[in-house]
Scaffold this active site. Structure first.
Site, short mmCIF file in Angstrom:
data_model
loop_
_atom_site.label_atom_id
_atom_site.label_comp_id
_atom_site.label_asym_id
_atom_site.label_seq_id
_atom_site.Cartn_x
_atom_site.Cartn_y
_atom_site.Cartn_z
N GLN A 130 0.79 -1.19 0.05
CA GLN A 130 0.06 0.20 -0.05
C GLN A 130 0.89 1.23 -0.06
O GLN A 130 0.37 2.40 -0.40
CB GLN A 130 -0.87 -0.03 1.20
CG GLN A 130 -0.19 0.07 2.43
CD GLN A 130 -1.17 0.08 3.82
OE1 GLN A 130 -1.63 -1.03 4.02
NE2 GLN A 130 -1.46 1.04 4.41
N CYS A 136 -5.06 0.57 3.70
CA CYS A 136 -5.11 -0.86 4.08
C CYS A 136 -6.64 -1.39 3.95
O CYS A 136 -6.78 -2.54 3.51
CB CYS A 136 -4.86 -1.01 5.30
SG CYS A 136 -5.78 -0.12 6.63
N HIS A 281 -6.01 -0.65 11.56
CA HIS A 281 -5.48 -1.51 10.48
C HIS A 281 -6.13 -2.73 9.74
O HIS A 281 -6.88 -3.52 10.75
CB HIS A 281 -3.85 -2.01 10.78
CG HIS A 281 -3.12 -2.30 9.42
ND1 HIS A 281 -3.15 -1.62 8.46
CD2 HIS A 281 -2.31 -3.45 9.06
CE1 HIS A 281 -2.19 -2.24 7.41
NE2 HIS A 281 -1.80 -3.36 8.09
N ASN A 301 -0.74 -9.34 5.01
CA ASN A 301 -0.57 -7.94 5.17
C ASN A 301 -0.51 -7.18 3.70
O ASN A 301 -0.43 -7.74 2.79
CB ASN A 301 0.43 -7.67 6.01
CG ASN A 301 0.17 -6.00 6.71
OD1 ASN A 301 -0.69 -5.29 6.57
ND2 ASN A 301 1.36 -5.79 7.80
#
Length: 345
Positions: A130, A136, A281, A301
């Site tokens: 990102q 996110c 997040h 992630n």
């Protein structure tokens, strides 16, 4: 900026003031870190700021790794950042919809699989990055969409985060704040209203560099069959519920990721108190299992493959072995059980 000259000077200062070889080695280690992660040093002041942060994080890494934890910390591209700077890489905003009022999934299988890994079933795209944009939420959303789309249609397709950042944006009539945060549940709603998403290739991600949302483009073609009919919330604070959901598809979750243990995570299963439950997040759970007797969730992630275990973190599941009690009073490690959600097709 010729940081090599600064490092040489710094090394000379240390030698003249101290015979501590460890301090000399730290300078070499810092120099190697700058080279390895291609860190940009803007000027002398910035150099001092980055070096101070790096030293603080290096001390934290050494102290944590000396405690025989179930996880290992290490240097990565975030090692020169303080807490405020690191927060730019987050971006989940607290669910504006009352979570308890959502369509809640609480299905129970007669037998929950002992392990699940959707990476082995062609339902997870490669790790993305990102960049310096709090987007996110869009990566978590596309990840969940990519998973169910592959399961339903037998084809793994990378969907466009940039389309969500640009178009599911308050400036474009959407609900998110682009690089300043958003939610997965409202992103799924927007995808449904839009009748699907475009591919990553036809609407590529650029906000990691520009650090802002762009103008919503209407030129790309929506992927046939990518429409989201609805989304479902998984029963909160329940390992059995999210494991049951994971048996059918990857699940979007919100976590707290602004802690040093998360920032500097390298390998193993993150257990203990290094991660709390103030959600900030958005990420994607793609499975679960057990490693060296420690139960975990596999979490994808959006910080690139240079962070964590090739872009993944394994979060403790069930009871924390350091306390024999549920993580964060039942909220899950990093709060991951608080607001799980997945899209329906």
């Amino acid at each position: 900026m010729n940081y090599i000259k600064i490092l040489v000077f710094l090394g000379m200062m240390i030698v003249t003031s101290s015979t501590n070889l460890r301090e000399i080695n730290l300078v070499d280690k810092f120099k190697n870190w700058i080279t390895q992660f291609e860190i940009e040093i803007k000027d002398h002041d910035h150099f001092g700021h980055v070096f101070t942060n790096w030293l603080d994080n290096n001390k934290y890494i050494d102290e944590s790794n000396s405690q025989n934890n179930s996880f290992v910390l290490g240097h990565n591209k975030f090692s020169g950042l303080d807490e405020k700077e690191f927060s730019n890489y987050l971006g989940f905003t607290k669910n504006s919809i009352q979570y308890s009022s959502l369509n809640v999934f609480s299905g129970e299988l007669s037998t929950i699989p002992t392990s699940v890994d959707w990476r082995n079933k062609n339902a997870v795209t490669p790790v993305k990055d990102q960049g310096q944009c709090g987007s996110c939420w869009s990566f978590s959303s596309t990840g969940a969409l990519e998973g169910i789309y592959s399961i339903k249609h037998g084809s793994l397709t990378s969907f466009s985060e940039q389309q969500l950042v640009d178009c599911d944006n308050v400036k474009a009539g959407g609900t998110s704040m682009g690089c300043n945060g958003g939610e997965m549940s409202t992103a799924f709603t927007w995808i449904g209203k839009n009748n699907g998403l475009c591919t990553e290739q036809s609407y590529p991600y650029v906000s990691g560099t520009t650090q802002t949302a762009g103008t919503c483009k209407k030129t790309c073609s929506l992927v046939s069959g990518s429409d989201v009919s609805s989304f479902t919330a998984v029963t909160a604070n329940s390992d059995s519920a999210i494991m049951t959901a994971l048996a059918q598809q990857p699940v979007s979750i919100a976590i707290q990721a602004d802690q040093k243990a998360f920032q500097l995570y390298s390998s193993g299963v993150l257990t203990g108190s290094g991660c709390s439950d103030s959600l900030d997040h958005g990420v994607l759970v793609v499975g679960y299992g057990t490693e060296n007797g420690v139960d975990y969730y596999i979490v994808k992630n959006s910080w690139g493959t240079g962070w964590g275990r090739g872009g993944y973190i394994y979060l403790g599941r069930g009871n924390d072995p350091t306390t024999s009690k549920p993580y964060n009073k039942g909220h899950g490690q990093c709060g991951m059980l608080m607001e799980p959600v997945f899209p329906n097709m």
